[in-house]
Motif scaffolding. Sequence first.
Motif, mmCIF file in Angstrom:
data_model
loop_
_atom_site.group_PDB
_atom_site.id
_atom_site.type_symbol
_atom_site.label_atom_id
_atom_site.label_comp_id
_atom_site.label_asym_id
_atom_site.label_seq_id
_atom_site.Cartn_x
_atom_site.Cartn_y
_atom_site.Cartn_z
ATOM 1 N N PHE A 12 0.539 5.484 -0.182
ATOM 2 C CA PHE A 12 -0.423 6.587 -0.225
ATOM 3 C C PHE A 12 0.241 7.893 0.178
ATOM 4 O O PHE A 12 1.287 7.910 0.832
ATOM 5 C CB PHE A 12 -1.635 6.302 0.673
ATOM 6 N N SER B 101 -1.429 -0.494 11.214
ATOM 7 C CA SER B 101 -1.379 -1.331 10.015
ATOM 8 C C SER B 101 -0.971 -2.753 10.367
ATOM 9 O O SER B 101 -0.373 -3.003 11.419
ATOM 10 C CB SER B 101 -0.422 -0.729 8.990
ATOM 11 N N ILE C 27 0.876 -1.184 0.000
ATOM 12 C CA ILE C 27 0.000 0.000 0.000
ATOM 13 C C ILE C 27 0.906 1.225 0.000
ATOM 14 O O ILE C 27 1.817 1.318 0.822
ATOM 15 C CB ILE C 27 -0.915 0.039 1.243
ATOM 16 N N SER D 220 -17.331 2.007 1.097
ATOM 17 C CA SER D 220 -16.779 3.126 1.859
ATOM 18 C C SER D 220 -16.921 2.817 3.349
ATOM 19 O O SER D 220 -17.989 2.451 3.816
ATOM 20 C CB SER D 220 -17.543 4.408 1.513
ATOM 21 N N LYS E 76 -2.737 5.924 12.790
ATOM 22 C CA LYS E 76 -2.875 4.816 11.824
ATOM 23 C C LYS E 76 -2.230 3.539 12.366
ATOM 24 O O LYS E 76 -1.126 3.556 12.887
ATOM 25 C CB LYS E 76 -2.227 5.191 10.492
ATOM 26 N N ARG F 53 -13.024 3.368 -0.928
ATOM 27 C CA ARG F 53 -12.972 4.826 -0.942
ATOM 28 C C ARG F 53 -12.912 5.371 0.473
ATOM 29 O O ARG F 53 -13.557 4.858 1.336
ATOM 30 C CB ARG F 53 -14.184 5.384 -1.662
ATOM 31 N N LYS G 177 -7.482 1.549 4.264
ATOM 32 C CA LYS G 177 -6.938 1.107 2.980
ATOM 33 C C LYS G 177 -6.545 -0.345 3.115
ATOM 34 O O LYS G 177 -6.129 -0.781 4.184
ATOM 35 C CB LYS G 177 -5.706 1.930 2.593
ATOM 36 N N TYR G 178 -6.676 -1.082 2.024
ATOM 37 C CA TYR G 178 -6.201 -2.461 2.061
ATOM 38 C C TYR G 178 -5.625 -2.861 0.712
ATOM 39 O O TYR G 178 -5.889 -2.223 -0.311
ATOM 40 C CB TYR G 178 -7.335 -3.416 2.477
ATOM 41 N N SER G 179 -4.806 -3.884 0.742
ATOM 42 C CA SER G 179 -4.247 -4.437 -0.487
ATOM 43 C C SER G 179 -4.496 -5.940 -0.453
ATOM 44 O O SER G 179 -4.100 -6.623 0.498
ATOM 45 C CB SER G 179 -2.751 -4.148 -0.537
ATOM 46 N N ASP H 97 -12.140 -1.256 -5.242
ATOM 47 C CA ASP H 97 -11.514 -0.076 -4.665
ATOM 48 C C ASP H 97 -12.225 0.291 -3.361
ATOM 49 O O ASP H 97 -13.436 0.197 -3.254
ATOM 50 C CB ASP H 97 -11.642 1.071 -5.672
#
Lengths: 209, 395
Positions: free
Chosen positions: B9, B328, B7, B88, B326, B395, B353-355, B393
Amino acid sequence: MKAWFLRSFKKGIVTSSFPSGKNESLSPWATTPAGDISGEVNCPVDAIHNDKVDSGKCISCGICFPQFKPSLQIPQITTTRVEKSLSKSMKLYIFDSGTCGACNLEIMALNSPQYDMNRLGLSFTNTPRQADAIMVTGVLTDGMIDPLKAAIDSMASPKIVFAVGACAISGGIMGKSISEIVGLDVQVPGCPPDPFVIMAAIEKARGRI
Amino acid sequence: MITPARIVFEEDGKIFALRRYSEDLEDFSGDLLKKRVVDLKPSEKLSLFPYGPSAGGFTESIYFSILTSGEKIEAMNYDTSLKDRKISLSGKDILKALLITERINGIHSASYSSLFCDLMERSSGIEISQEIMDLRTLMMEMERISHHLFVAGRLSGGASQNIASMNIYLLREELLRITGQTFGHRYFFGINKPGGIGRDIDLSNIYEKLESIVTEYEEIYRTLMDSRIFIDRTDSTAIIRDEMAAGPVLRGFGKNMDGRLQHRYYNNLNVRISTGDSGDSLARYVVRSEEIFSSWEIVKKILDRNTRFNMVEEAKIDKIQGTGEKISGYMETPSGDLSMILSVRSGKINFFKYSSPSLWNLRVFADAMKGNNFADFYFGLESLGLCVSETGDIR
């Protein structure tokens, strides 16, 4: 080759006699929860009002537990049309409009030996042109609106539209229902519905139960 | 080898990255990750073959555009955005966010919800017991067995090994039924909660049933490996040797990498990793089959020390207020490494966010198919164990 035959004989008959017999299993939270509670119950999709549960909205999350518990009964399947002309043979086309993947796999499970959908005259087809019924799974996504309309338009009549799972019926917790663009002939509740529930819905839609 | 960023960003003019199997965000000097774009130009000898988005050969909707001479694949593009659910999580409360996260990829919901809950707990300093860690691990390993059985069924069916395929689907259905009876849900929805579990779980009846499934699969696997038809169809097809790949695809070409090796949930469980060397569909099938056996070894160890798990009060959700910082982490799903970053403020998600492994495996698959026979497309695709739903995706 010999090994496969021996294996199959050793295994014996594993196929269910459902719907003439009883379903051998039913995933508890794929059944509609039941309770005897009046007052507030926490439901993230607003499916519970007093002691009534809207099975088309229920996403099998179990948040209502312990006030509500799985009924362990095949949920109420809403059917607005029955096509008896399809009672001998019916070809199904699976259409993913925006799933998490689980509903698709539960429909495909009907092909496994425990269910053996072929014994009921059911088979999957690779194109909507040959399909008698379309099994729509998932929420309505913008990119799949045109393909969904095109798939239904290309089917010959009589055709049945199944909404399989809470996402397709009501939008669940993820989005919009497919009912915004197509009429739903059969609603199969669950998140995802158990294969026996899907089988019961198919049999109901062609007047066999 | 540099561990690839999963990830990347930008925030406040700085670029951050989360690397594979890492729980730490780091400053990043490279570019933001770009979408793969390949220009497909048809010519007199090459035509564009559209496949999808809805077609009988797919388990989920996806669109492929394949440049081909009719026999050989020259180049390929894909589009997973058609079924993008535009998920979302921002502003959602913890419970709703958890239910949505479980459904990003419903068939790997145990892995997704375990990672989500783990991040929630770390964000608020909530300690969970060894028993809860064990239960999460057990669910993830059962999920792995179920997923690998599904892939094995698809691959063997594609190679016209229909008796093998049906026998494998039979085992998978047995496993799903045991899962449903034991956990209340065939795909583990509704079990994981931050700080605990959503309902009581009694595992005292599953040992023999699971053992029988794995033993039967071992017989099928050995018989399949004697099938020249199956070997011929999967050997040397869709060879992938790209280190951006994830999970069994990465291990299929000899990389001894698996997020479970360093994850604390797997401490003292001695995870046995299997690797192949040829990187083809057959190697990925062998890796998956061996993982079924190693997952069963893990499940046995957990069952030896626990058989009952009692519901932990959901009140712990109220303790998660968050500071906006944050957090992770990662988890090894059946398809490969899943990475996630999130932050919570005032009890609501304000960054997520994720991958997903399918995102990376699809990318390397599209590159690797160049030069392959058209008929090998199916085996390449199915050997990935792709879940299109997780490529969407956020958002």
